[in-house]
Motif scaffolding. Sequence first.
Motif, mmCIF file in Angstrom:
data_model
loop_
_atom_site.group_PDB
_atom_site.id
_atom_site.type_symbol
_atom_site.label_atom_id
_atom_site.label_comp_id
_atom_site.label_asym_id
_atom_site.label_seq_id
_atom_site.Cartn_x
_atom_site.Cartn_y
_atom_site.Cartn_z
ATOM 1 N N ASN A 2 6.561 35.596 8.142
ATOM 2 C CA ASN A 2 6.741 36.037 9.472
ATOM 3 C C ASN A 2 7.041 37.575 9.446
ATOM 4 N N LYS A 42 9.451 31.971 4.752
ATOM 5 C CA LYS A 42 9.086 31.262 5.803
ATOM 6 C C LYS A 42 9.297 29.957 5.783
ATOM 7 N N ASN A 81 5.365 33.882 3.101
ATOM 8 C CA ASN A 81 4.902 32.563 3.655
ATOM 9 C C ASN A 81 4.528 31.680 2.218
#
Length: 196
Positions: free
Chosen positions: A59, A129, A157
């Motif tokens: 994010n 994430k 991520n």
Amino acid sequence: MENQELESNESRNTGGRTKKVFTEGLHLFFYLVIVILSTFLIMHFIGQRTQVYGQSMENTLSNQDSLIVDKISYHFAKPHRFDIVVFPVDDKKNIYYIKRIIGLPGETVQIIDGKIYINNKLLKEDYGKEVIAIDREGLAAQPVMLGKGDYFVLGDNRNHSMDSRDPEVGNISKSSIIGKAWVRVWPLKKFGFLNH
């Protein structure tokens, strides 16, 4: 006689105005050259604009974010853990990865049950994430020893990132790092310095 004096004054005024316009134009041209040259030097030697493609740093960074990369800091200081760095992919021109430094030179990195360990100690961080899936531990399923000048990088991520866990990327050397992602300039609503 009076008419001749008026004509002479008018031609002097016109000549003076022409000279003034020319001088101001020359100054403007000179300033434009300095601005363009300064911009070129800054973007070539000090900073570089780059754009994020894909979701590997969500994010923190999103697809299509535009960043300014600080290219000069690492000439004077070592990269730190959690710095977001930019480095080339297989020396291909104009293709770069943007990842976060997790492991530093001389350390051993391992991922066990989705958690990152540095020198057998759990790494406390909250950039990821999500928990790393067992099938995404990659090379780090076994201890990865970092040599002098080597860094272990991950995307935020974690389950959708090609990074040091992948043999095609592996550890990255300090010499291959282009610089540190410094400022997000686009989209404007997210403009600001990046959290490292």
